[in-house]
Design a protein around this motif. Structure first.
Motif, PDB file in Angstrom:
ATOM      1  N   GLU A   1       0.835  -1.203   0.000  1.00  0.00           N
ATOM      2  CA  GLU A   1       0.000   0.000   0.000  1.00  0.00           C
ATOM      3  C   GLU A   1       0.868   1.251   0.000  1.00  0.00           C
ATOM      4  O   GLU A   1       1.949   1.272   0.571  1.00  0.00           O
ATOM      5  CB  GLU A   1      -0.881   0.018   1.257  1.00  0.00           C
TER       6      GLU A   1
ATOM      7  N   ALA B   1      -2.631   7.376   0.504  1.00  0.00           N
ATOM      8  CA  ALA B   1      -3.207   7.168  -0.819  1.00  0.00           C
ATOM      9  C   ALA B   1      -4.705   6.966  -0.704  1.00  0.00           C
ATOM     10  O   ALA B   1      -5.186   6.287   0.191  1.00  0.00           O
ATOM     11  CB  ALA B   1      -2.578   5.950  -1.467  1.00  0.00           C
ATOM     12  N   GLU B   2      -5.415   7.586  -1.601  1.00  0.00           N
ATOM     13  CA  GLU B   2      -6.859   7.458  -1.620  1.00  0.00           C
ATOM     14  C   GLU B   2      -7.282   6.953  -2.985  1.00  0.00           C
ATOM     15  O   GLU B   2      -6.762   7.422  -4.006  1.00  0.00           O
ATOM     16  CB  GLU B   2      -7.468   8.839  -1.391  1.00  0.00           C
ATOM     17  N   LYS B   3      -8.211   6.031  -2.982  1.00  0.00           N
ATOM     18  CA  LYS B   3      -8.712   5.499  -4.260  1.00  0.00           C
ATOM     19  C   LYS B   3      -9.168   6.633  -5.167  1.00  0.00           C
ATOM     20  O   LYS B   3      -9.875   7.540  -4.738  1.00  0.00           O
ATOM     21  CB  LYS B   3      -9.897   4.563  -3.994  1.00  0.00           C
TER      22      LYS B   3
ATOM     23  N   VAL C   1      -4.846   8.904  -6.685  1.00  0.00           N
ATOM     24  CA  VAL C   1      -3.407   8.706  -6.828  1.00  0.00           C
ATOM     25  C   VAL C   1      -2.977   9.032  -8.256  1.00  0.00           C
ATOM     26  O   VAL C   1      -3.598   8.603  -9.219  1.00  0.00           O
ATOM     27  CB  VAL C   1      -3.029   7.247  -6.487  1.00  0.00           C
TER      28      VAL C   1
ATOM     29  N   TYR D   1       0.707   1.200  -9.670  1.00  0.00           N
ATOM     30  CA  TYR D   1       0.130   1.923  -8.540  1.00  0.00           C
ATOM     31  C   TYR D   1      -1.063   2.754  -8.993  1.00  0.00           C
ATOM     32  O   TYR D   1      -2.073   2.837  -8.292  1.00  0.00           O
ATOM     33  CB  TYR D   1       1.180   2.796  -7.854  1.00  0.00           C
TER      34      TYR D   1
ATOM     35  N   TYR E   1      -5.000   2.042  -7.531  1.00  0.00           N
ATOM     36  CA  TYR E   1      -5.837   3.031  -6.848  1.00  0.00           C
ATOM     37  C   TYR E   1      -6.811   3.726  -7.795  1.00  0.00           C
ATOM     38  O   TYR E   1      -7.328   4.783  -7.477  1.00  0.00           O
ATOM     39  CB  TYR E   1      -4.949   4.079  -6.171  1.00  0.00           C
TER      40      TYR E   1
END
Length: 570
Positions: free
Chosen positions: A92, A96-98, A101, A127, A131
RNA sequence: GCUCCCGUGGUGUAGUCCGGCCAAUCAUCACGGCCUCUCGAGCCGUAAACUCGGGUUCAAAUCCCGACGGGAGCACCA
């Protein structure tokens, strides 16, 4: 009733531990598990030690069969030591937010991409995928001496081959106007200055931590100097007003802009003042909205400069992260090392199959998916490592094995005449387990070719099998081997050797070796293996990857009528 | 030289942030066996590691200090 609970738990783990270790449980190990199980309840470790200790004593007294039987009743789930599946996905990301990113891959268009680039690009891309974010391809083309037009396209092709898609693409050089105004802002704030010292003097000053005389002039003067730099042929560089005494030498007034007169592949001679990586990298990451930029470890010392610049410019600071460079044993994984090999003619070009360039890897039959898996298995640690290429080969083999068609290729062939051979039309499958891959039909007479090396190990009187055909018994061995038909029933244990008839095609297979051995260039790193392939091989297309049985996986290339093979691995 | 980063089997890697469920993960390599009309694949098994020394703690791969080892940076390259 907590004590009773603890007892039960201790008994369970003691049994499990005992079963695992020859019927004898270790109190320390058991106590550890029990403590972990009751972590929440704040029970004194001493109590647990006591209870676990006696639990072990009791358990150790009973025979292992009974231990197993009891655990079966108490907690059968503890009985099977389940194999833990390794999770190869990336860890992770912090903060970070869905959906929010944004990552970027910023190559300099100065050469073809190699597996080191692939690592970075795959990490960045994955990455963004992970996300549901955005992935930007940015060409860091701020040095006209390096950037070349052909590589913008070439690098995109390389990325596409890898299966990487980008949501956005742009060139840093298209933003120079913005860079100029930010630079001016810095100068006006008194945070940057134009330096006229020769580069040697700058180096010297940096080494000794000494400020130069240019530094102390007023911001107003520097703004004028800057404008002169931009518009005329006045020489000089723009430097950050950092700290010339800083222990981190990257902070000793690093150069932000310098003059490069060479025309840029895209902008010709529109600009002569170009930002350095320190400036352009930080500014672009921030302005383009990148949230999690990655770079390799050698930039770590420059982090301080990166953040300082953004702070002075009041720009958003991304979550910058580093990972170690990929190095592979015996292979040059950097432009710096690859280029001289090409220039000196020690390799055939950027797609030489001994090179870890994406083009080289592609040419020898390494699949993009294998590269991806390989990169995942390496992860993003900062520890230096020297990976064996065979790790990549193993990934590749796993993908290739179920789908590659099998053919016969006879290396350094020797003629085999089978007396009393009957004429046959034999259908042989193209894959040992997957029937869907079909088969080919081979007409045989009394003339065959088999690998010389196999015949060297076989004596007159021996029986061996022409694989998928029939057995033969060797009668005479010279420049030609004479043998007689010896039945078609499989004899267990007999050698099975691949063969061609006299309807063969000549072909060469290039087999790559390590370019460096013990740090030294290996001039025998490319072997050209001459041999005969069965006729069906002539119908393969360029790019097909097949397995030559008992030889290895080979990628086929066809030019006019000649067929060449490039050896991937066993 | 100075500064920073890193140190888990032969190799690579998980675990380290947040100490106990770790007598340590997975892969590769090596070796053995099974299977197979390939020396490939598959299956089963064996071997093999927390750099060292101190400290903290009931308990350290994990936290702290020190040493040692490796890497990087000290560009008007990225």
């Amino acid at each position: 009733m907590p004590v009773e609970n603890i007892r039960k738990t201790a008994r369970k783990y003691a049994l499990q531990n005992a079963i695992q270790f020859n019927g004898s449980a270790n109190p320390k190990a058991v106590a550890g598990k029990v403590i972990a199980a009751f972590k929440e309840e704040n029970i004194s470790p001493n109590l647990i030690y006591q209870i676990s200790g006696s639990a072990c004593l009791e358990v150790n007294k009973i025979p292992i069969e009974q231990q197993i039987a009891e655990l079966e009743k108490l907690a059968p789930e503890l009985l099977k030591k389940e194999k833990k599946e390794r999770d190869f996905s990336l860890p992770e990301l912090p903060d970070a937010e869905k959906g929010k990113v944004i990552t970027r891959f910023p190559p300099e268009p100065n050469g073809y991409l190699h597996i080191g680039h692939a690592k970075a690009a795959i990490v960045d891309y994955e990455y963004a995928q992970m996300y549901n974010g955005k992935f930007i391809l940015r060409f860091d083309d701020t040095n006209p001496e390096n950037a070349q037009l052909e590589f913008y396209e070439a690098q995109k092709e390389d990325l596409q081959w890898l299966g990487i898609e980008w949501d956005e693409e742009y060139n840093t050089s298209d933003n120079l106007g913005k860079h100029y105004s930010l630079a001016q802002q810095l100068i006006e704030q008194g945070d940057a200055y134009v330096c006229y010292c020769p580069s040697d003097a700058i180096k010297e000053g940096r080494f000794h931590g000494k400020e130069c005389k240019c530094r102390s002039r007023s911001p107003v003067e520097h703004v004028d100097s800057w404008k002169e730099m931009l518009s005329s042929s006045v020489d000089g560089v723009l430097r950050l007003k950092g700290d010339m005494a800083c222990a981190n030498t990257a902070m000793r007034d690093p150069t932000l802009f310098r003059i490069i007169e060479k025309p840029h592949p895209l902008h010709r001679d529109k600009y002569r003042v170009w930002p350095t990586y320190d400036f352009a990298g930080a500014v672009e990451d921030s302005l383009s909205g990148v949230t999690h930029p990655f770079r390799t470890k050698e930039y770590e010392l420059r982090d301080e400069c990166y953040f300082k610049l953004l702070e002075l410019l009041k720009l958003r600071k991304p979550h910058l992260m580093e990972f170690s460079r990929l190095s592979i044993e015996g292979m040059p994984v950097s432009k710096r090392k690859i280029k001289p090999l090409i220039d000196q003619g020690l390799v055939s070009g950027y797609d030489d199959i001994r090179l870890p360039t994406l083009r080289g890897l592609k040419k020898r039959g390494i699949l993009p998916e294998a590269i991806k898996q390989f990169v995942f298995s390496q992860g993003i640690s900062k520890a230096e490592s020297n990976v064996t290429f065979s790790l990549l080969e193993a990934d590749n083999r796993k993908i290739l094995d179920p789908i590659a068609k099998r053919f016969f290729f006879v290396e350094k062939p020797i003629k085999l005449v089978v007396e009393n051979a009957s004429t046959l039309e034999k259908s042989i499958r193209l894959h040992p387990t997957d029937e869907k891959l079909g088969s080919r039909t081979i007409k045989t007479g009394d003339t065959f070719f088999v690998p010389r090396i196999d015949m060297e190990k076989i004596n007159v009187g021996d029986i061996f099998r022409l694989k998928d055909l029939y057995n033969v018994k060797v009668r005479e061995k010279n420049n030609v081997v004479f043998a007689e038909y010896a039945g078609k029933e499989l004899i267990t244990g007999s050698a099975k050797i691949q063969w061609t008839t006299d309807n063969f095609i000549k072909m060469n297979v290039f087999v790559p070796g390590l370019l460096y051995q013990k740090g030294k260039y290996n001039s025998n790193s490319l072997e050209k293996v001459k041999g005969f392939a069965e006729e069906a091989v002539s119908r393969l297309k360029t790019g097909e990857i097949v397995q030559f049985e008992r030889f290895g996986f080979v990628r086929i290339e066809k030019q006019n009528k000649t067929i060449t093979g490039f050896f991937a691995h066993k």
